[in-house]
Write an enzyme that holds these catalytic residues in place. Sequence first.
Site, PDB file in Angstrom:
ATOM      1  N   ASP A 404      85.945   0.078  31.480  1.00 43.74           N
ATOM      2  CA  ASP A 404      86.530   0.894  30.615  1.00 43.74           C
ATOM      3  C   ASP A 404      87.041  -0.026  29.518  1.00 43.74           C
ATOM      4  O   ASP A 404      87.644  -1.005  29.945  1.00 43.74           O
ATOM      5  CB  ASP A 404      87.103   2.238  31.023  1.00 43.74           C
ATOM      6  CG  ASP A 404      87.206   3.228  29.590  1.00 43.74           C
ATOM      7  OD1 ASP A 404      86.300   3.226  28.732  1.00 43.74           O
ATOM      8  OD2 ASP A 404      88.016   4.219  29.966  1.00 43.74           O
ATOM      9  N   GLU A 407      85.337  -2.859  24.846  1.00 41.54           N
ATOM     10  CA  GLU A 407      84.614  -3.294  23.567  1.00 41.54           C
ATOM     11  C   GLU A 407      85.009  -4.677  23.013  1.00 41.54           C
ATOM     12  O   GLU A 407      83.973  -5.183  22.428  1.00 41.54           O
ATOM     13  CB  GLU A 407      84.907  -2.131  22.481  1.00 41.54           C
ATOM     14  CG  GLU A 407      84.181  -0.867  22.730  1.00 41.54           C
ATOM     15  CD  GLU A 407      84.888  -0.241  24.063  1.00 41.54           C
ATOM     16  OE1 GLU A 407      84.146   0.493  24.849  1.00 41.54           O
ATOM     17  OE2 GLU A 407      85.904  -0.292  23.968  1.00 41.54           O
ATOM     18  N   ASP A 480      83.442   8.605  25.329  1.00 43.56           N
ATOM     19  CA  ASP A 480      84.404   9.923  24.955  1.00 43.56           C
ATOM     20  C   ASP A 480      83.869  10.930  24.295  1.00 43.56           C
ATOM     21  O   ASP A 480      83.959  11.035  22.976  1.00 43.56           O
ATOM     22  CB  ASP A 480      85.500   9.375  24.644  1.00 43.56           C
ATOM     23  CG  ASP A 480      86.341   8.369  25.496  1.00 43.56           C
ATOM     24  OD1 ASP A 480      85.960   8.164  26.623  1.00 43.56           O
ATOM     25  OD2 ASP A 480      87.305   7.393  25.280  1.00 43.56           O
TER      26      ASP A 480
END
Length: 819
Positions: A404, A407, A480
């Site tokens: 997670d 990015e 999300d």
Amino acid sequence: MINSLTNRREELFPGKIIEHKQEENKFYFSSANEVTLLVQVLTSRIIRFRYSPDGYFPPDFSYAIDPDFKPEPPKVEFTQKPDSFQLTTELVVCIIQKEGLQIKILDKSGNVINEDEKGYHWEYDLQTGNNTVKMSKWVQSGEHYYGLGDKSCNMNLRGRRLQNWGSDTYGYSRNSDPLYKSIPFYFGLHQKTAYGIFFDNTFRTYFDFAHERSNLTSFWAHGEEMNYYFFYGPGLTEVAEQYALLTGRSAMPPLWALGYQQCKWSYYPESTFKGIAREFRERQIPCDALYLDIDYMDGFRCFTWNKEYFPDPKRMISELAADGFKTVVIIDPGIKIDKNYRVYQEGFQNGYFCRRGDGPYMKGSVWPGLCHFPDYTHPVVREWWADLFEELITVDGVRGVWNDMNEPAVFEQGTFPDDVRFDYDGNPCSHRKAHNIYGMQMARATYMGVKKFCYPNRPLVITRSAFSGTQRFSSTWTGDNVASWDHLWMANIQCQRLSISGMSFVGSDIGGFIETPTGELYIRWLQLGIFHPFCRTHSSGDHGDQEPWSFGPEYTLLAKKFIELRYRLLPYIYTTFWQYVTFGTPMLRPLTFMAQDDTETYHRMAEFGLGDNFLICPITQAEVDGRWLYLPHGTWYYFWDNTIYIGGKEVWAQAPLDRIPFFIRAGSVVPFYPLMQYVGEKEITELTLNLYYTEGSFTSTLYDDGGDGYAYEKGIFTERKFIVTGTQVSLTVSQEIKGAFEPTYTTYKIILHGLPFGPETIRIDGEPLLLDTVVDPELDFEPESQNEKFPVIYVRRDFKTLNIQGIASDPMLPEPEMA
């Protein structure tokens, strides 16, 4: 004194071709102003276009291209004309204009597939020293655009301008852009012919699909090369398969990874985590995997355990495994700056962390506080990172890892500053170039470790951020999202789009991550999620409970029903995954991919196919008991009551809360497992085959390899083809078997749906089967069958031909619905 020219941005263009040369399947064209175009004909369907503004090409390196992609150079005919050069393959003609290097690609019938407007041009950026590289093309008559991965807008992209820059977009909305993933690949479709474009550029990239000007489409980037690949269909699915051939295919997952999975931010302490497991088993709701979010760690330090919450992880995970649960844990990229933390010590002392342009390690705040971040673009760092998983997997027993925040996300500042430096596998660069592949390379390093230490079992890796080619290492989800009907709509579109963009192992957080769904919304979302390859409920801990039993007894029974259906469908889903692995065929197929010749499908997006034989259309509004949807041409059975529909038009699907619109193609053979609480709970001794009668012939496939391990790579698998041929008075099923794997089941239980005649004689491989072996039980997988009964035949697993002869009679089912 200020020179006004320094702020001027000037578009530059290639001059006239003055020189050309050929090196096997590579063709170089050089212009008077030193621009060079390299056209590389990789296959009869794939052509690469690479431009250099000064005649020099940098080292040819790409994270996206599969290292195993080594095609045989195709036969290419090269000719020169007064104003152009022409390259001709078995399927397409590529014309390069001598003045300006514009490209036009035609099929062998002379139809224009794709054509440059300005074509390649560029601007020099004095601030960064990079070129902004641009490509513009004409929009063909009636052209539509699809793909581009993680986008929350309508399926058809015409009229949109979008960008790729992986971003942490908590609670994004419809049309938010950019999102977490960067997949610069799109499809064009016009005159019922499809092609694809993959812009292999990791900088921030932009795509304009007739947004600024209705007759032009364009793509550009703030650095690197204009380097793109053209794929010829003519089918949309063929384009997707060619893209997968170039960028790589997934490996087969463990079968349990296709089961139902439960996650929350966060389950702790151990008593709570094990309590969730106990609820699943006591309620007899199937589940294969439970997840631990960041709170399982010691102060959010990766590769550690909070010993107050989880005093003995090895014992706990072993006890869960004994009851069929696999434990999956989260690992983020931020490594806490802590001199007493082993992972930090090793990374710091060995120089494994990303540095700022002037040398110091980059610092940023995430969950542990101030952190350094590994440079996953360095091969030594990837090896180090992979080895960090040894204890989690070989000692503690973890079976999967979830990446997670990659990015990469940094609190308050969004992501890394532009000056952060990366090794980029020996091609040093800044964050401007490496940003979009950071998550991909983290997933790659994680995959290396999980695969290494899970062996001989198969790994499961999940990543939030991705670039083209990430499918070689990881599954993914849509990030999300929010517990809303709008996000349920988006989940359907996003998963379809990611699937056709190379990443079929995809799902969404069922029920929504942020806020709490109603029981109705949760069930409608679960109904969609059981048809997604990655099937996981996940929620934020401060928004309420979101387990299948959290919404009251009525909804618990419905959740149980649909999760059980998922487990019955596992052999079909696993076969569909094998098709994706073997051929690159998307698992989730938008309606346009199912019926490309039907222009009615070009703007539709709710309906989608799973594999060859299913069509699903989720309910995405509250308090409705059905919906209109479009069925492709052909004959279809409504799963819940076996009503027969003729496609090529809209139909109404009655779908109260205990149904989702779900249709099965006539002629299909759909395998069902017996009901299990988890994969491997019981030995399968009998496999149910649901055979849906058709007049004519249709072929279905069943793949099996035991569901784990790597023997399938050595031919230890079985591929079974069922050829169904029906007339008004007969039905023949032929089975063709390939492969050396021996399934545990020895018998098929064949349920005949829609047979238009009463069986009179039955033969198995020429031998008669006594009629008293044909029985009429209640349909055993609990759709609302209105007490219909269906003929059932028990046959040995390896039969070659089943023939049923009968006398024409009134159909056992209602006449086809004509709507």
